[in-house]
Design a protein around this motif. Structure first.
Motif, PDB file in Angstrom:
ATOM      1  N   ASN A 162      44.489  36.949  51.130  1.00  0.00           N
ATOM      2  CA  ASN A 162      44.123  37.359  49.760  1.00  0.00           C
ATOM      3  C   ASN A 162      43.263  38.615  49.674  1.00  0.00           C
ATOM      4  OD1 ASN A 162      45.514  35.119  48.753  1.00  0.00           O
ATOM      5  ND2 ASN A 162      43.690  33.823  48.795  1.00  0.00           N
ATOM      6  N   VAL A 163      43.073  39.324  50.770  1.00  0.00           N
ATOM      7  CA  VAL A 163      42.348  40.595  50.711  1.00  0.00           C
ATOM      8  C   VAL A 163      43.096  41.607  51.570  1.00  0.00           C
ATOM      9  CG1 VAL A 163      40.073  39.558  50.321  1.00  0.00           C
ATOM     10  CG2 VAL A 163      40.844  39.997  52.652  1.00  0.00           C
ATOM     11  N   ALA A 164      42.887  42.886  51.257  1.00  0.00           N
ATOM     12  CA  ALA A 164      43.530  43.940  52.034  1.00  0.00           C
ATOM     13  C   ALA A 164      42.968  43.963  53.450  1.00  0.00           C
ATOM     14  CB  ALA A 164      43.318  45.293  51.358  1.00  0.00           C
ATOM     15  N   SER A 165      43.835  44.224  54.426  1.00  0.00           N
ATOM     16  CA  SER A 165      43.397  44.274  55.821  1.00  0.00           C
ATOM     17  C   SER A 165      42.438  45.442  56.036  1.00  0.00           C
ATOM     18  CB  SER A 165      44.593  44.420  56.753  1.00  0.00           C
ATOM     19  OG  SER A 165      45.444  43.296  56.637  1.00  0.00           O
ATOM     20  N   VAL A 166      41.423  45.213  56.836  1.00  0.00           N
ATOM     21  CA  VAL A 166      40.480  46.266  57.197  1.00  0.00           C
ATOM     22  C   VAL A 166      40.344  46.277  58.715  1.00  0.00           C
ATOM     23  CG1 VAL A 166      39.177  46.097  55.034  1.00  0.00           C
ATOM     24  CG2 VAL A 166      38.463  44.756  57.015  1.00  0.00           C
ATOM     25  N   THR A 167      39.996  47.417  59.263  1.00  0.00           N
ATOM     26  CA  THR A 167      39.739  47.500  60.694  1.00  0.00           C
ATOM     27  C   THR A 167      38.458  46.739  61.015  1.00  0.00           C
ATOM     28  OG1 THR A 167      40.799  49.667  60.807  1.00  0.00           O
ATOM     29  CG2 THR A 167      39.373  49.051  62.646  1.00  0.00           C
TER      30      THR A 167
END
Length: 284
Positions: A162-167
């Protein structure tokens, strides 16, 4: 401007969650609740020491925010060390370990509570951490990588619900994951570019099986023009050897070939530098 306008601020969010809390409660409800209370008190003390504040606690989770990114990461490492030290007590039949995620992001403020993706990403990052570990977002890493005596293992962009992927990055201390004891860690490699992947494969070969393997590995890390020039040079030398060394001629074509490759490489670097300079000038 209206009074009900949503207030926002940039803050560092720390999310800590007890691993296997339901299993611990099933085994010993009273003991688990008492342990959770003691650990929450210890966490609250460390958060206050690092000039943060506890935002919320529900179930076995703790949400805290910090004005300083560096203080947040230092606090997380100290939390894991404190809990690890307490769990080393032989009287703890069912040790409780926490996973911690930290994110720097924009949040919505409602009274003393904070909401939004900045909080949600921190919660998802703690799910990526192993018990006793700390995982931070790329935005946190950018602020602390040169300010703390810690190590950071890049995990790449892992999918998060439910959230955008982040490094994300795993925090390590002295070659060990922060707070890590003897828990299994997912050592699957983070996504890497082709050049980095090739270098890692070569590094992981502790000893080439043959000298041909060593030469192959060494050539693999060289630029393509250099590889071609060296390969052709070797063929010319072999031809000269097998046709008779009474007349040595290979050094002239080899010298010309290597000179051409060196000249091309130097001119290529100079052209790239000039191009970078032009782009910087145009931006200014």
């Amino acid at each position: 401007m209206t009074d009900d306008k949503v207030k926002r601020r940039l803050t560092t969010v720390l999310c800590a969650d007890a691993q296997g809390y339901s299993r611990l409660m099933e085994a010993d409800e009273a003991g688990t609740l008492e342990t959770l209370r003691r650990y929450r008190a210890a966490i609250a003390g460390l958060v206050e020491r690092h000039e943060g504040r506890i935002v919320n606690t529900w179930g076995d989770a703790v949400i805290a925010e910090f004005a300083s990114v560096v203080e947040a990461v230092q606090c997380a490492v100290e939390i894991q060390q404190e809990i690890s030290n307490r769990d080393s007590d032989p009287s703890h039949a069912h040790p409780m370990r926490f996973r911690i995620g930290i994110n720097l992001g924009d949040v919505m403020v409602d009274g003393s509570d904070i909401y939004g993706d900045g909080v949600n990403i921190a919660a998802r990052l703690q799910e990526l951490a192993e018990p006793g570990g700390v995982v931070i977002s790329g935005s946190v890493y950018d602020h602390v990588r040169n300010k703390l005596s810690l190590g950071f293992d890049c995990l790449g962009q892992r999918p998060m619900k439910n959230v955008a992927s982040v490094t994300s990055y795993r925090v390590t201390t002295g070659g060990r994951t922060a707070g890590r004891d003897s828990f299994p860690v997912d050592e699957s490699p983070a996504p890497q570019g082709p050049a980095v992947a090739d270098a890692l494969r070569i590094r992981d070969r502790h000893e080439p099986s043959t000298w041909m393997g060593f030469v192959s590995d060494w050539l693999a890390i060289l630029p393509r023009p250099v590889r071609v020039a060296l390969t052709v040079s070797c063929f010319l030398i072999l031809i000269n050897v097998f046709t008779g060394m009474h007349k040595v001629w290979f050094h002239w074509p080899v010298a010309a070939l290597l000179f051409g490759v060196i000249l091309r490489t130097v001119l290529g670097h100079r052209a790239a530098s000039d191009s970078d300079g032009e782009r910087r000038t145009s931006r200014e």
